[in-house]
Design an enzyme around this catalytic site. Structure first.
Site, PDB file in Angstrom:
ATOM      1  N   TYR A 101       0.846  -1.198   0.000  1.00  0.00           N
ATOM      2  CA  TYR A 101       0.000   0.000   0.000  1.00  0.00           C
ATOM      3  C   TYR A 101       0.883   1.250   0.000  1.00  0.00           C
ATOM      4  CZ  TYR A 101      -3.827  -3.146   1.545  1.00  0.00           C
ATOM      5  OH  TYR A 101      -4.747  -4.161   1.663  1.00  0.00           O
TER       6      TYR A 101
ATOM      7  N   SER B 224     -13.086  -4.884   1.756  1.00  0.00           N
ATOM      8  CA  SER B 224     -14.102  -4.162   0.968  1.00  0.00           C
ATOM      9  C   SER B 224     -15.511  -4.457   1.506  1.00  0.00           C
ATOM     10  CB  SER B 224     -13.994  -4.521  -0.516  1.00  0.00           C
ATOM     11  OG  SER B 224     -12.697  -4.291  -1.000  1.00  0.00           O
TER      12      SER B 224
ATOM     13  N   LEU C  35     -17.720  -2.538   2.533  1.00  0.00           N
ATOM     14  CA  LEU C  35     -18.730  -1.568   2.084  1.00  0.00           C
ATOM     15  C   LEU C  35     -18.749  -1.506   0.561  1.00  0.00           C
ATOM     16  CD1 LEU C  35     -17.933   1.193   4.726  1.00  0.00           C
ATOM     17  CD2 LEU C  35     -19.923  -0.338   4.684  1.00  0.00           C
ATOM     18  N   ALA C  36     -18.229  -2.569  -0.067  1.00  0.00           N
ATOM     19  CA  ALA C  36     -18.146  -2.620  -1.536  1.00  0.00           C
ATOM     20  C   ALA C  36     -17.478  -1.357  -2.085  1.00  0.00           C
ATOM     21  CB  ALA C  36     -19.522  -2.851  -2.164  1.00  0.00           C
TER      22      ALA C  36
HETATM   23  N1  LIG Z   1      -6.243  -8.403   1.123  1.00  0.00           N
HETATM   24  C1  LIG Z   1      -6.594  -7.809   0.007  1.00  0.00           C
HETATM   25  O1  LIG Z   1      -6.299  -8.263  -1.106  1.00  0.00           O
HETATM   26  C2  LIG Z   1      -7.398  -6.552   0.111  1.00  0.00           C
HETATM   27  C3  LIG Z   1      -8.052  -6.033  -1.015  1.00  0.00           C
HETATM   28  C4  LIG Z   1      -8.801  -4.873  -0.839  1.00  0.00           C
HETATM   29  C5  LIG Z   1      -8.875  -4.260   0.418  1.00  0.00           C
HETATM   30  N2  LIG Z   1      -8.193  -4.787   1.475  1.00  0.00           N
HETATM   31  C6  LIG Z   1      -8.254  -4.182   2.837  1.00  0.00           C
HETATM   32  O2  LIG Z   1      -9.601  -3.955   3.193  1.00  0.00           O
HETATM   33  C7  LIG Z   1      -9.802  -2.571   3.496  1.00  0.00           C
HETATM   34  C8  LIG Z   1     -11.216  -2.135   3.145  1.00  0.00           C
HETATM   35  O3  LIG Z   1     -11.523  -2.380   1.797  1.00  0.00           O
HETATM   36  P1  LIG Z   1     -11.653  -1.211   0.695  1.00  0.00           P
HETATM   37  O4  LIG Z   1     -10.853  -0.046   1.118  1.00  0.00           O
HETATM   38  O5  LIG Z   1     -11.362  -1.864  -0.608  1.00  0.00           O
HETATM   39  O6  LIG Z   1     -13.210  -0.915   0.665  1.00  0.00           O
HETATM   40  P2  LIG Z   1     -14.349  -0.459   1.714  1.00  0.00           P
HETATM   41  O7  LIG Z   1     -13.827  -0.434   3.088  1.00  0.00           O
HETATM   42  O8  LIG Z   1     -15.514  -1.323   1.396  1.00  0.00           O
HETATM   43  O9  LIG Z   1     -14.698   0.992   1.207  1.00  0.00           O
HETATM   44  C9  LIG Z   1     -13.833   2.083   1.384  1.00  0.00           C
HETATM   45  C10 LIG Z   1     -14.483   3.280   0.689  1.00  0.00           C
HETATM   46  O10 LIG Z   1     -15.756   3.517   1.276  1.00  0.00           O
HETATM   47  C11 LIG Z   1     -15.827   4.827   1.788  1.00  0.00           C
HETATM   48  N3  LIG Z   1     -16.520   4.746   3.082  1.00  0.00           N
HETATM   49  C12 LIG Z   1     -16.070   4.283   4.256  1.00  0.00           C
HETATM   50  N4  LIG Z   1     -17.005   4.343   5.206  1.00  0.00           N
HETATM   51  C13 LIG Z   1     -18.091   4.874   4.615  1.00  0.00           C
HETATM   52  C14 LIG Z   1     -19.369   5.199   5.083  1.00  0.00           C
HETATM   53  N5  LIG Z   1     -19.732   4.995   6.355  1.00  0.00           N
HETATM   54  N6  LIG Z   1     -20.273   5.739   4.197  1.00  0.00           N
HETATM   55  C15 LIG Z   1     -19.922   5.948   2.902  1.00  0.00           C
HETATM   56  N7  LIG Z   1     -18.704   5.651   2.399  1.00  0.00           N
HETATM   57  C16 LIG Z   1     -17.805   5.120   3.259  1.00  0.00           C
HETATM   58  C17 LIG Z   1     -14.409   5.310   1.947  1.00  0.00           C
HETATM   59  O11 LIG Z   1     -14.356   6.715   1.763  1.00  0.00           O
HETATM   60  P3  LIG Z   1     -13.379   7.679   2.616  1.00  0.00           P
HETATM   61  O12 LIG Z   1     -12.029   7.042   2.633  1.00  0.00           O
HETATM   62  O13 LIG Z   1     -13.449   8.958   1.871  1.00  0.00           O
HETATM   63  O14 LIG Z   1     -13.943   7.806   4.014  1.00  0.00           O
HETATM   64  C18 LIG Z   1     -13.713   4.566   0.824  1.00  0.00           C
HETATM   65  O15 LIG Z   1     -13.870   5.261  -0.393  1.00  0.00           O
HETATM   66  C19 LIG Z   1      -8.707  -1.892   2.662  1.00  0.00           C
HETATM   67  O16 LIG Z   1      -8.512  -0.562   3.045  1.00  0.00           O
HETATM   68  C20 LIG Z   1      -7.543  -2.832   2.919  1.00  0.00           C
HETATM   69  O17 LIG Z   1      -6.994  -2.631   4.208  1.00  0.00           O
HETATM   70  C21 LIG Z   1      -7.492  -5.933   1.342  1.00  0.00           C
END
Ligand SMILES: NC(=O)c1ccc[n+]([C@@H]2O[C@H](COP(=O)([O-])OP(=O)(O)OC[C@H]3O[C@@H](n4cnc5c(N)ncnc54)[C@H](OP(=O)(O)O)[C@@H]3O)[C@@H](O)[C@H]2O)c1
Length: 278
Positions: free
Chosen positions: A58, A198, A200-201
């Site tokens: 990251y 992910s 929250l998709a």
């Molecule tokens: N192991 C893997 O291969 C892998 C792959 C993907 C992700 N991950 C991990 O999983 C974590 C989470 O997944 P992700 O970042 O892909 O997706 P996520 O957590 O589903 O979504 C993050 C997005 O949603 C927004 N958000 C957060 N809370 C919200 C709320 N209450 N209302 C509206 N929007 C909201 C955030 O905006 P803001 O930032 O502007 O608040 C950001 O744009 C990653 O950060 C990473 O640590 C791991």
């Protein structure tokens, strides 16, 4: 904050952690948002999300540096997880990656060290030998994997001689439920924690507008006086082996996500969501 047991370890971890993909950059280093990201992580910690998930890839390591700054002075009370990239899974590569992560995170040990994705070109036995050495040396407390199938999880476990794979980090949300076919039941049976990424998709759960399923989600949000994101996270956490790591840089999002625990959807609401999002 509610807790769940990590795998078979007896260690309790918060059911909600803080994801950090995008913090410190995406595939490249970007320090433009560091100040607000540090604030967001610190607010999440204050609200009980004392589990931080990052990765060496990251922001090319900068995410770990931002996390280090955010958690300094409170390291001991945080469950800190990072990941070694799939291209660094040779024996020496794992050891080197771990040293570099420890240095960037400014810590002596990692609570959870995860294989970010499988690499079929390197025998898992070689990777796991390095992981077990890190456990022996006290640099890693627990070994986890990410994006592993049931077959790969079995192989990973067989490759370990004296420890267990405690977790598998995989995509799981209301809109992405494919792990329910075989991975989730397997994890429940073997007591392996599923860390839902992910959840929250990627923000879509709060923004999707059209279709019957979203009407159901909105109805349930209205009845429970919660938001869509809170309902979606609460639904995930009803599964006994699942914890979730939403990422939020926006402070309102951090507060909102923290409000997804401490209450519970009813059985009927859960079933309606299962049906609408199947
Ligand atoms: N192991 C893997 O291969 C892998 C792959 C993907 C992700 N991950 C991990 O999983 C974590 C989470 O997944 P992700 O970042 O892909 O997706 P996520 O957590 O589903 O979504 C993050 C997005 O949603 C927004 N958000 C957060 N809370 C919200 C709320 N209450 N209302 C509206 N929007 C909201 C955030 O905006 P803001 O930032 O502007 O608040 C950001 O744009 C990653 O950060 C990473 O640590 C791991």
């Amino acid at each position: 904050m509610e807790v769940k047991t990590l795998g078979i370890t007896g260690v309790q971890i918060p059911v909600l952690g803080l994801g950090t993909w995008g913090i410190g950059g995406l595939s490249n280093r970007n320090s433009g948002n560091d100040e607000i990201d540090i604030q967001a992580i610190r607010l999440g910690l204050e609200l009980g999300m004392r589990f931080v998930d990052t990765a060496e890839m990251y922001g090319r390591g900068h995410s770990e540096e931002v996390v280090a700054e955010a958690i300094k002075d409170q390291r001991e009370s945080i469950f800190l997880a990072t990941k070694v990239s799939g291209e660094h899974l040779a024996y020496d590569g794992v050891l080197r990656s771990c040293e570099a992560s420890l240095r960037r995170l400014r810590t002596r040990y990692l609570d959870l060290y995860q294989i970010h994705w499988p690499n079929t070109r390197i025998p898992l036995s070689e990777t796991m030998k390095a992981m077990e050495r890190l456990v022996d040396e006290g640099k890693v407390r627990h070994i986890g994997v990410s994006n592993f199938s049931v077959r790969q999880l079995n192989e990973a476990q067989e490759a370990l001689s004296k420890t267990r794979v405690v977790s598998n980090q995989v995509e799981y949300s209301l809109t992405e439920r494919s792990i329910e076919r075989d991975l989730l039941p397997f994890a429940e049976k073997k007591k392996i924690t599923i860390i839902a990424y992910s959840p929250l998709a990627r923000g879509q759960i709060s923004s999707q507008a059209h279709g019957d399923r979203w009407i159901v989600l909105d109805q349930i949000a209205k009845i429970t006086h919660k938001t869509r994101s809170q309902v979606a996270l609460n639904w995930l956490l009803l599964k006994p082996t699942v914890v979730a790591i939403p990422k939020a840089s926006n402070l309102d999002h951090v507060r909102e996500n923290a409000g997804s625990v401490g209450w519970s959807l009813s059985e009927e609401q859960k079933e309606r969501l299962n049906e609408a999002f199947k």
